[in-house]
Design a protein around this motif. Structure first.
Motif, short mmCIF file in Angstrom:
data_model
loop_
_atom_site.label_atom_id
_atom_site.label_comp_id
_atom_site.label_asym_id
_atom_site.label_seq_id
_atom_site.Cartn_x
_atom_site.Cartn_y
_atom_site.Cartn_z
N ARG A 1 0.84 -1.20 0.00
CA ARG A 1 0.00 0.00 0.00
C ARG A 1 0.87 1.24 0.00
N LEU A 2 0.66 2.09 -0.99
CA LEU A 2 1.42 3.33 -1.13
C LEU A 2 0.47 4.52 -1.08
N VAL A 3 0.98 5.64 -0.59
CA VAL A 3 0.22 6.89 -0.60
C VAL A 3 1.11 7.97 -1.18
N LYS A 4 0.60 8.72 -2.15
CA LYS A 4 1.36 9.80 -2.76
C LYS A 4 0.57 11.10 -2.64
N ASN A 5 1.31 12.23 -2.42
CA ASN A 5 0.62 13.50 -2.20
C ASN A 5 0.30 14.24 -3.49
N SER A 6 0.62 13.63 -4.64
CA SER A 6 0.28 14.25 -5.92
C SER A 6 -0.21 13.15 -6.87
N ARG A 7 -0.59 13.55 -8.06
CA ARG A 7 -1.17 12.60 -9.02
C ARG A 7 -0.08 11.69 -9.58
N ILE A 8 -0.39 10.41 -9.71
CA ILE A 8 0.55 9.46 -10.28
C ILE A 8 0.78 9.78 -11.76
N CYS A 9 2.04 9.72 -12.22
CA CYS A 9 2.33 10.01 -13.62
C CYS A 9 2.06 8.77 -14.46
N SER A 10 1.94 8.96 -15.76
CA SER A 10 1.58 7.84 -16.65
C SER A 10 2.68 6.79 -16.70
N ASP A 11 3.95 7.19 -16.57
CA ASP A 11 5.01 6.19 -16.61
C ASP A 11 4.97 5.30 -15.37
N CYS A 12 4.80 5.91 -14.19
CA CYS A 12 4.71 5.11 -12.97
C CYS A 12 3.48 4.20 -13.01
N HIS A 13 2.39 4.72 -13.59
CA HIS A 13 1.17 3.92 -13.70
C HIS A 13 1.41 2.69 -14.57
N LYS B 1 -5.77 12.15 -6.06
CA LYS B 1 -7.12 12.17 -6.61
C LYS B 1 -7.94 10.93 -6.29
N ARG B 2 -7.28 9.74 -6.22
CA ARG B 2 -8.07 8.52 -6.13
C ARG B 2 -7.17 7.33 -5.80
N PHE B 3 -7.77 6.15 -5.71
CA PHE B 3 -7.04 4.90 -5.51
C PHE B 3 -6.80 4.20 -6.84
N HIS B 4 -5.67 3.48 -6.90
CA HIS B 4 -5.35 2.60 -8.01
C HIS B 4 -5.04 1.23 -7.44
N HIS B 5 -5.79 0.21 -7.86
CA HIS B 5 -5.54 -1.17 -7.44
C HIS B 5 -4.90 -1.91 -8.61
N PHE B 6 -3.62 -2.21 -8.48
CA PHE B 6 -2.89 -2.89 -9.53
C PHE B 6 -2.83 -4.40 -9.23
N LYS B 7 -3.23 -5.20 -10.21
CA LYS B 7 -3.18 -6.65 -10.03
C LYS B 7 -3.20 -7.32 -11.40
N ASP B 8 -2.32 -8.31 -11.58
CA ASP B 8 -2.28 -9.10 -12.82
C ASP B 8 -2.14 -8.23 -14.07
N GLY B 9 -1.42 -7.12 -13.94
CA GLY B 9 -1.12 -6.30 -15.11
C GLY B 9 -2.17 -5.29 -15.48
N VAL B 10 -3.21 -5.12 -14.66
CA VAL B 10 -4.24 -4.12 -14.94
C VAL B 10 -4.47 -3.26 -13.71
N CYS B 11 -5.09 -2.10 -13.93
CA CYS B 11 -5.41 -1.19 -12.81
C CYS B 11 -6.92 -1.00 -12.76
N SER B 12 -7.41 -0.86 -11.54
CA SER B 12 -8.86 -0.71 -11.33
C SER B 12 -9.40 0.55 -11.99
N CYS B 13 -8.55 1.55 -12.25
CA CYS B 13 -9.05 2.80 -12.84
C CYS B 13 -9.32 2.66 -14.33
N GLY B 14 -8.92 1.51 -14.92
CA GLY B 14 -9.11 1.33 -16.36
C GLY B 14 -8.33 2.33 -17.18
N ASP B 15 -7.21 2.79 -16.59
CA ASP B 15 -6.34 3.79 -17.23
C ASP B 15 -7.05 5.12 -17.46
N TYR B 16 -8.03 5.42 -16.62
CA TYR B 16 -8.77 6.69 -16.69
C TYR B 16 -8.66 7.35 -15.33
N TRP B 17 -7.75 8.32 -15.23
CA TRP B 17 -7.59 9.02 -13.94
C TRP B 17 -7.15 10.44 -14.14
#
Length: 500
Positions: free
Chosen positions: A452-464, A484-500
């Motif tokens: 579990r990570l917490v960042k004080n700014s928006r995650i960049c597309s490369d880190c995503h 802005k929100r949570f991202h759940h990464f698992k099995d090569g996909v993110c819960s945000c559907g790459d929309y954040w």
């Protein structure tokens, strides 16, 4: 105490002084509480001087309300000084100081103080637990939050409405929305606060449909949403790209609920339009609002322009924002980033030079933190101070090569907003704070346990992109909360559907 009553209390106090009455401890408690409600710190400081003059600073009731006043007003250093000088401290004083830390983003300090409270034999109450759970949520300290939850049960407060809502909020903000819903279902009674906490939790996780279902269930049980509930459900629609649902709720607010849209609701709709790429429509809505847009609305617009890399609308939004807040550092950074993303290096340099020459504009660095063994480990970009820095950078280098070979990873060099050679850009990308924190987590947190990570700014597309690939090759579940929100990464996909 409502603001109208607080103003009246101060007015009566001034009249009392003019008529020669000498205030006592009860008087000071009432008027200092009013200063806290109104955030009238200058008046509070003058009253503090009178308290000293009257020899009442050590009075347990006056001292406690002084702590509360300074904490509410954001002067936590003075609040702590008053708190430390109290020879006897009741639970009110402890609660005021813990709440001050929790409400101003200093969750680590709140947790330390809560442990001191227990060491000193003070019995926490519902207010204490409400504040300390908020502190745990603010820093995503789920292990500490679970320990606090056990304390809640031990003290027989699991049915307390305030505490129950705080537990729902804490678990959601720590990334475990299923546990948040489980706690919600176990509550013996649910008020608008607990319903709003659950809706807000789903919103932050980008689970828009789930948030809408809870919103509808709440209304079916006869509860009308308030301002906060509506902000949460509109945010959920924005994060999940539920454009039609968001607009339907926004347009029916007054007719269905009797609440006229306020600035926070307009901000959500501007965000919804901006994320969908409808920048001109969003700008038109701002200009047609019944009240003048505040800085938050223009910041939402500017963020959307950064996402869409629209320099024309971005410039107009930037100029409108500076009329309200000329020293807004985040606005300058966003505008310079728009220029950088489009290769407009001269324009970017002009803004950066303005920031440097002004001196009064401060930029807070990106920070990512991770909890391990009940301790919070904090990382900044290019961090070289952590005791495990050698292992962390070695892990990062190994991960980069692995995902290049097995997943076809290519660095997104557009995320580096400085004009430098590509090799240096790639090096800087892998020194981002979230990649360092993730490497630390992979080194230390056992397999099978989510990172579990917490960042004080928006995650960049490369880190995503990199995190999705790392989750796949390591078989780990990675949960990141950005600004802005949570991202759940698992099995090569993110819960945000790459929309954040």
């Amino acid at each position: 105490m409502r603001q109208g009553h607080a103003h009246r209390a101060l007015s009566i106090f001034e009249k009392m002084e003019k008529e020669g009455f000498i205030p006592n401890s009860i008087t000071f408690v009432s008027v200092l509480r009013s200063c806290g409600v109104l955030l009238a710190i200058d008046k509070g400081k003058k009253l503090h001087a009178q308290v000293r003059k009257n020899g009442l600073e050590s009075n347990i009731f006056v001292g406690s309300i002084l702590v509360d006043m300074y904490a509410r007003c954001g002067d936590l250093s003075e609040a702590r000084r008053v708190f430390n000088r109290l020879q006897r401290k009741n639970v009110v004083a402890w609660n005021a100081m813990i709440a001050g830390y929790a409400n101003h983003g200093l969750g680590h300090h709140a947790l330390e103080l809560f442990k001191d409270l227990q060491t000193n034999g003070i019995k926490p109450n519902g207010v204490t637990f409400g504040s300390i759970l908020k502190a745990c949520g603010s820093i995503a300290a789920i292990d500490q939050g679970k320990w606090i939850h056990s304390q809640v049960i031990e003290h027989g407060l699991e049915s307390d409405m305030l505490v129950g809502s705080a537990l729902v909020d804490m678990y959601a903000k720590c990334g475990d929305v299923d546990k948040a819903h489980q706690v919600f279902d176990s509550l013996p009674g649910r008020d608008i606060v607990s319903w709003s906490a659950l809706i807000g939790g789903y919103a932050q996780h980008g689970l828009g449909q789930e948030a809408l279902q809870v919103f509808e269930s709440m209304q079916q049980e006869g509860l009308k949403p308030n301002d906060i509930t509506l902000v949460s459900v509109l945010c959920a629609c924005s994060h999940a790209n539920l454009f039609d649902d968001g607009f339907r709720i926004f347009q029916s607010m007054f007719e269905d609920v009797g609440i006229a849209p306020k600035m926070e609701h307009y901000t959500c709709i501007i965000d919804l339009l901006g994320r969908a790429g409808n920048l001109e429509e969003a700008e038109d809505l701002i200009l047609k609002m019944p009240v003048e847009a505040d800085a938050a609305v223009w910041m939402s617009m500017l963020r959307a322009c950064r996402t869409q890399n629209n320099v024309e609308v971005g410039r107009r939004s930037f100029e409108s924002l500076l009329k309200l807040e000329p020293s807004n550092a985040a606005a300058h950074v966003l505008m310079s980033n728009i220029y950088a993303a489009l290769g407009m290096w001269k324009e970017k340099a002009d803004i950066r030079n303005k920031m440097l020459s002004a001196g009064w504009i401060m930029v807070h660095p990106g920070v990512t933190w991770i909890e391990f063994n009940n301790q919070i480990h904090t990382f900044v970009v290019q961090d070289k101070v952590h005791p495990q820095k050698k292992e962390i950078y070695e892990m990062g280098s190994a991960l980069k090569e692995t995902i290049k070979v097995t997943q076809g990873y290519e660095p997104d060099l557009s995320c580096v907003l400085d004009d430098m050679p590509d090799t240096e850009k790639e090096e800087q990308l892998w020194a981002h704070s979230e990649k360092l924190a993730l490497s630390f987590g992979l080194i230390n947190i056992p397999a099978g346990v989510p990172i579990r990570l917490v960042k004080n700014s928006r995650i960049c597309s490369d880190c995503h992109t990199a995190t999705k690939m790392i989750a796949k090759v390591t078989g780990r579940e990675i949960i990141e909360r950005d600004a802005k929100r949570f991202h759940h990464f698992k099995d090569g996909v993110c819960s945000c559907g790459d929309y954040w």
